[in-house]
Design a protein around this motif. Structure first.
Motif, mmCIF file in Angstrom:
data_model
loop_
_atom_site.group_PDB
_atom_site.id
_atom_site.type_symbol
_atom_site.label_atom_id
_atom_site.label_comp_id
_atom_site.label_asym_id
_atom_site.label_seq_id
_atom_site.Cartn_x
_atom_site.Cartn_y
_atom_site.Cartn_z
ATOM 1 N N TRP A 75 4.711 -5.488 -0.979
ATOM 2 C CA TRP A 75 5.595 -6.465 -1.629
ATOM 3 C C TRP A 75 4.858 -7.234 -2.719
ATOM 4 C CZ3 TRP A 75 10.801 -7.610 -0.978
ATOM 5 C CH2 TRP A 75 11.250 -8.781 -1.613
ATOM 6 N N THR A 76 3.569 -7.507 -2.515
ATOM 7 C CA THR A 76 2.868 -8.457 -3.380
ATOM 8 C C THR A 76 1.711 -7.887 -4.202
ATOM 9 O OG1 THR A 76 1.498 -9.098 -1.496
ATOM 10 C CG2 THR A 76 3.428 -10.469 -1.959
ATOM 11 N N ALA A 77 1.257 -6.694 -3.943
ATOM 12 C CA ALA A 77 0.084 -6.159 -4.647
ATOM 13 C C ALA A 77 0.453 -4.888 -5.419
ATOM 14 C CB ALA A 77 -1.038 -5.872 -3.657
ATOM 15 N N ALA A 78 -0.020 -4.772 -6.648
ATOM 16 C CA ALA A 78 0.402 -3.710 -7.567
ATOM 17 C C ALA A 78 0.125 -2.301 -7.047
ATOM 18 C CB ALA A 78 -0.248 -3.915 -8.932
ATOM 19 N N GLU A 79 -1.080 -2.008 -6.607
ATOM 20 C CA GLU A 79 -1.400 -0.638 -6.175
ATOM 21 C C GLU A 79 -0.709 -0.270 -4.859
ATOM 22 O OE1 GLU A 79 -3.004 3.245 -6.546
ATOM 23 O OE2 GLU A 79 -2.595 1.674 -8.004
ATOM 24 N N PRO A 80 -0.707 -1.130 -3.836
ATOM 25 C CA PRO A 80 0.078 -0.797 -2.634
ATOM 26 C C PRO A 80 1.575 -0.638 -2.930
ATOM 27 C CG PRO A 80 -1.535 -2.466 -2.098
ATOM 28 C CD PRO A 80 -1.559 -2.307 -3.602
ATOM 29 N N PHE A 81 2.112 -1.463 -3.835
ATOM 30 C CA PHE A 81 3.512 -1.327 -4.258
ATOM 31 C C PHE A 81 3.740 0.070 -4.837
ATOM 32 C CE2 PHE A 81 6.639 -1.664 -7.746
ATOM 33 C CZ PHE A 81 7.744 -2.147 -7.069
ATOM 34 N N TYR A 82 2.853 0.499 -5.718
ATOM 35 C CA TYR A 82 2.952 1.834 -6.314
ATOM 36 C C TYR A 82 2.919 2.913 -5.228
ATOM 37 C CZ TYR A 82 1.354 6.151 -8.446
ATOM 38 O OH TYR A 82 1.210 7.461 -8.802
ATOM 39 N N LYS A 83 1.959 2.827 -4.328
ATOM 40 C CA LYS A 83 1.854 3.830 -3.271
ATOM 41 C C LYS A 83 3.118 3.872 -2.424
ATOM 42 C CE LYS A 83 -3.135 3.963 -3.029
ATOM 43 N NZ LYS A 83 -4.345 3.636 -2.277
ATOM 44 N N TYR A 84 3.701 2.711 -2.174
ATOM 45 C CA TYR A 84 4.943 2.663 -1.395
ATOM 46 C C TYR A 84 6.091 3.311 -2.155
ATOM 47 C CZ TYR A 84 9.288 1.019 0.557
ATOM 48 O OH TYR A 84 10.562 0.980 1.058
#
Length: 172
Positions: A75-84
């Protein structure tokens, strides 16, 4: 069997423009933790009626924000958001939530996502809020963002490597 639901681009863009230069008090502001950009983009997607995704096997396969203490890094971090949003759903997946794909620059629509990338990892997230045409020729896009808050800013003025993400819809 899961059903692909339509992404309401107009609602996402409306929210993006409404809160581009300020902060929705219903959510935390993450500027003091390194940036609020992806939190803001997640809010835009949620405002388009995409429901929280609590189904995944781990926090990188889920997407939600209930409070500062009860949220996913997606929800809040760019790279984890991308991976999701890229890894979350494929045609054979049983997962729920956002379904998107990487596209070329000229394939973006209102409400799609642009990320700035360094050494293969996203560090900033923006949303397309206008398409600038000269007749049928694409000239530029406008974006909204948090962390250096901008409203309807020309994408062409954003420096750095870019990643273009089309939101197809969501499974629920």
């Amino acid at each position: 069997m899961k059903k692909l639901n339509e992404y309401d681009r107009d609602k996402a863009v409306y929210y993006a423009r409404k809160w581009a230069l300020s902060y929705n008090p219903m959510y935390a502001n993450y500027d003091k933790y390194g940036g609020d950009c992806t939190n803001y983009i997640s809010q835009c997607l949620k405002a388009s009626n995409i429901p929280f995704d609590n189904i995944g096997a781990n926090v990188i396969k889920k997407w939600y924000w209930y409070s500062e203490e009860l949220r996913t890094p997606t929800w809040t971090a760019a790279e984890p958001f991308y991976k999701y949003i890229i890894g979350n759903n494929i045609e054979t997946s049983d997962n729920f939530g956002i379904y998107s794909k990487i596209v070329n620059y000229n394939e973006l629509e209102l409400g799609d996502i642009v990320q700035l990338v360094f050494e293969g990892k996203a560090y900033h997230t923006m949303i397309i809020t206008d398409i600038i045409l000269d007749g049928k020729y694409l000239l530029d896009y406008h974006i909204c963002q948090h962390t250096y808050n901008l409203k309807d800013y020309p994408l062409s003025l954003k420096e750095g490597e870019k990643r273009y993400i089309k939101i197809i819809g969501y499974y629920y």
